[in-house]
Design a protein around this motif. Sequence first.
Motif, PDB file in Angstrom:
ATOM      1  N   ILE A 229       0.628  -4.609 117.608  1.00  0.00           N
ATOM      2  CA  ILE A 229       1.791  -5.589 118.019  1.00  0.00           C
ATOM      3  C   ILE A 229       2.297  -5.056 119.488  1.00  0.00           C
ATOM      4  CG2 ILE A 229       4.015  -6.451 117.512  1.00  0.00           C
ATOM      5  CD1 ILE A 229       3.149  -6.627 114.589  1.00  0.00           C
ATOM      6  N   ALA A 230       2.552  -3.830 119.409  1.00  0.00           N
ATOM      7  CA  ALA A 230       3.238  -3.191 120.887  1.00  0.00           C
ATOM      8  C   ALA A 230       2.227  -3.570 122.031  1.00  0.00           C
ATOM      9  CB  ALA A 230       3.367  -1.878 120.572  1.00  0.00           C
ATOM     10  N   THR A 231       0.977  -3.554 121.684  1.00  0.00           N
ATOM     11  CA  THR A 231      -0.113  -3.737 122.716  1.00  0.00           C
ATOM     12  C   THR A 231       0.079  -5.300 123.235  1.00  0.00           C
ATOM     13  OG1 THR A 231      -1.601  -1.992 121.951  1.00  0.00           O
ATOM     14  CG2 THR A 231      -2.635  -3.781 123.416  1.00  0.00           C
ATOM     15  N   ASP A 232      -0.090  -6.079 122.141  1.00  0.00           N
ATOM     16  CA  ASP A 232       0.271  -7.604 122.303  1.00  0.00           C
ATOM     17  C   ASP A 232       1.414  -7.643 123.577  1.00  0.00           C
ATOM     18  OD1 ASP A 232      -2.175  -8.003 121.096  1.00  0.00           O
ATOM     19  OD2 ASP A 232      -1.267  -8.774 119.276  1.00  0.00           O
ATOM     20  N   ILE A 233       2.513  -7.285 122.909  1.00  0.00           N
ATOM     21  CA  ILE A 233       3.693  -7.386 123.807  1.00  0.00           C
ATOM     22  C   ILE A 233       3.777  -6.967 125.059  1.00  0.00           C
ATOM     23  CG2 ILE A 233       6.293  -6.887 123.865  1.00  0.00           C
ATOM     24  CD1 ILE A 233       6.171  -6.890 120.703  1.00  0.00           C
ATOM     25  N   ILE A 234       3.029  -5.790 125.554  1.00  0.00           N
ATOM     26  CA  ILE A 234       2.940  -5.314 126.968  1.00  0.00           C
ATOM     27  C   ILE A 234       1.970  -6.283 127.512  1.00  0.00           C
ATOM     28  CG2 ILE A 234       1.842  -3.484 127.944  1.00  0.00           C
ATOM     29  CD1 ILE A 234       2.560  -1.561 125.931  1.00  0.00           C
ATOM     30  N   ALA A 235       1.001  -6.580 126.928  1.00  0.00           N
ATOM     31  CA  ALA A 235      -0.095  -7.696 127.654  1.00  0.00           C
ATOM     32  C   ALA A 235       0.684  -8.961 128.049  1.00  0.00           C
ATOM     33  CB  ALA A 235      -1.172  -7.887 126.697  1.00  0.00           C
ATOM     34  N   MET A 236       1.401  -9.459 127.008  1.00  0.00           N
ATOM     35  CA  MET A 236       2.208 -10.799 127.124  1.00  0.00           C
ATOM     36  C   MET A 236       3.239 -10.571 128.249  1.00  0.00           C
ATOM     37  SD  MET A 236       2.588 -12.243 123.563  1.00  0.00           S
ATOM     38  CE  MET A 236       3.434 -13.842 123.696  1.00  0.00           C
ATOM     39  N   GLY A 237       3.955  -9.208 128.401  1.00  0.00           N
ATOM     40  CA  GLY A 237       4.805  -9.249 129.406  1.00  0.00           C
ATOM     41  C   GLY A 237       4.284  -8.995 130.591  1.00  0.00           C
ATOM     42  N   GLU A 238       3.014  -8.425 130.885  1.00  0.00           N
ATOM     43  CA  GLU A 238       2.551  -8.576 132.063  1.00  0.00           C
ATOM     44  C   GLU A 238       1.878  -9.827 132.896  1.00  0.00           C
ATOM     45  OE1 GLU A 238      -0.686  -5.522 131.325  1.00  0.00           O
ATOM     46  OE2 GLU A 238       0.747  -3.848 131.787  1.00  0.00           O
ATOM     47  N   ARG A 239       1.394 -10.734 131.716  1.00  0.00           N
ATOM     48  CA  ARG A 239       1.192 -11.966 132.219  1.00  0.00           C
ATOM     49  C   ARG A 239       2.321 -12.787 132.551  1.00  0.00           C
ATOM     50  NH1 ARG A 239      -2.364 -11.548 127.417  1.00  0.00           N
ATOM     51  NH2 ARG A 239      -0.772 -12.812 126.011  1.00  0.00           N
ATOM     52  N   LYS A 240       3.338 -12.494 132.040  1.00  0.00           N
ATOM     53  CA  LYS A 240       4.631 -13.384 132.392  1.00  0.00           C
ATOM     54  C   LYS A 240       4.871 -12.844 133.784  1.00  0.00           C
ATOM     55  CE  LYS A 240       6.280 -16.325 129.680  1.00  0.00           C
ATOM     56  NZ  LYS A 240       6.490 -17.757 130.229  1.00  0.00           N
ATOM     57  N   ASP A 241       4.932 -11.404 133.974  1.00  0.00           N
ATOM     58  CA  ASP A 241       5.327 -11.050 135.231  1.00  0.00           C
ATOM     59  C   ASP A 241       4.570 -11.663 136.386  1.00  0.00           C
ATOM     60  OD1 ASP A 241       7.352  -9.296 134.019  1.00  0.00           O
ATOM     61  OD2 ASP A 241       5.994  -7.640 134.209  1.00  0.00           O
ATOM     62  N   ALA A 242       3.181 -11.833 136.232  1.00  0.00           N
ATOM     63  CA  ALA A 242       2.227 -12.330 137.235  1.00  0.00           C
ATOM     64  C   ALA A 242       2.557 -14.028 137.293  1.00  0.00           C
ATOM     65  CB  ALA A 242       0.904 -12.108 136.660  1.00  0.00           C
ATOM     66  N   GLU A 243       3.106 -14.675 136.259  1.00  0.00           N
ATOM     67  CA  GLU A 243       3.280 -16.079 136.133  1.00  0.00           C
ATOM     68  C   GLU A 243       4.422 -16.043 137.291  1.00  0.00           C
ATOM     69  OE1 GLU A 243       5.218 -19.216 133.252  1.00  0.00           O
ATOM     70  OE2 GLU A 243       3.817 -17.848 132.384  1.00  0.00           O
ATOM     71  N   TYR A 244       5.649 -15.438 136.990  1.00  0.00           N
ATOM     72  CA  TYR A 244       6.877 -15.556 137.761  1.00  0.00           C
ATOM     73  C   TYR A 244       6.676 -15.113 139.220  1.00  0.00           C
ATOM     74  CZ  TYR A 244       9.626 -16.494 133.757  1.00  0.00           C
ATOM     75  OH  TYR A 244      10.294 -17.205 132.610  1.00  0.00           O
ATOM     76  N   ALA A 245       5.714 -14.084 139.479  1.00  0.00           N
ATOM     77  CA  ALA A 245       5.362 -14.024 140.782  1.00  0.00           C
ATOM     78  C   ALA A 245       4.713 -15.049 141.548  1.00  0.00           C
ATOM     79  CB  ALA A 245       4.284 -12.727 140.992  1.00  0.00           C
ATOM     80  N   ARG A 246       3.698 -15.635 140.741  1.00  0.00           N
ATOM     81  CA  ARG A 246       3.233 -16.736 141.477  1.00  0.00           C
ATOM     82  C   ARG A 246       4.128 -17.684 141.768  1.00  0.00           C
ATOM     83  NH1 ARG A 246      -1.031 -15.306 137.737  1.00  0.00           N
ATOM     84  NH2 ARG A 246      -0.086 -16.729 136.206  1.00  0.00           N
ATOM     85  N   ARG A 247       4.995 -17.923 140.836  1.00  0.00           N
ATOM     86  CA  ARG A 247       6.155 -19.131 141.331  1.00  0.00           C
ATOM     87  C   ARG A 247       6.941 -18.702 142.404  1.00  0.00           C
ATOM     88  NH1 ARG A 247       8.945 -20.252 135.283  1.00  0.00           N
ATOM     89  NH2 ARG A 247       6.977 -21.307 134.226  1.00  0.00           N
ATOM     90  N   ARG A 248       7.022 -17.505 142.472  1.00  0.00           N
ATOM     91  CA  ARG A 248       7.819 -17.184 143.675  1.00  0.00           C
ATOM     92  C   ARG A 248       6.979 -16.810 145.124  1.00  0.00           C
ATOM     93  NH1 ARG A 248      10.202 -13.697 139.788  1.00  0.00           N
ATOM     94  NH2 ARG A 248       8.948 -11.972 140.767  1.00  0.00           N
TER      95      ARG A 248
END
Length: 263
Positions: A229-248
């Motif tokens: 679960i910890a690994t999943d959360i880290i990976a999802m957080g990194e994908r969110k970071d990339a998504e927001y960076a693309r939006r900006r």
Amino acid sequence: MPDASWTIRDGALAPALHAVERVLAASTTRILKESNRVTVGVVSHASDTLVLKRFRDGTLTRALVVAALGSSARRVWHAAGLMRAAGFAVPEPIATLEQRRLGLAVRSCAVARFVAGSPLDEVWRLRRGMARRALTIGFADYLRRLHAAGLYPQDLRAANVLVAAEHPPEFVLVDLDRVRRYRALSWERRQKNLVQVHRSVGRGAPRRESLRFLHRYLGDPSRADLRRIATDIIAMGERKDAEYARRRGLSVPRPDPPRSVPS
């Protein structure tokens, strides 16, 4: 004089505060947040200190949401009732007001009593040792109880949680317009909140503290489940970071493979 374009929908409010835009623009009002859609201001009136949160919902997309779910301010009022009924502290709701056009609320304002406290992310970063550990465990217990009650805040950034006390820790969720209650809260929604906590606080935490939080929230999971679960959360957080960076429009580095969490 009251602003006739604003109508009280819930509660009661002194007439001098009915002119929401004028109150928010006053030199004596302390603005906490201002964006295209939301303005939050602190106002002293008589012996009270109040927070006004004004929403603009004039776009087509927002109008569809308002038509389906009611104005943002009324959703705050409703969510405050759900939270209080389940035993959670929230800013005491005083009133909601609306400006309507063609029968639909295009602006609304939720008024609540001011709660003293600092955002969880700020407090957590200032603490060390046992004080930080108490916050970590306390917030894990708070989130577990919130989810057990079927309550789901769609935006659970640590900046939206005030620390009202530390001995023992007491937390107050202040962003209520997107709180929903479900009969049974899915793991997907629970996981989304865990990712939000990780992105707003957990990335700056030593791994042992992140694992302590997750272990407490999950209620003594197996080591394998905790790592997965910890690994999943880290990976999802990194994908969110990339998504927001693309939006900006920021450059996005190619993501590394998800980092595993050591046992």
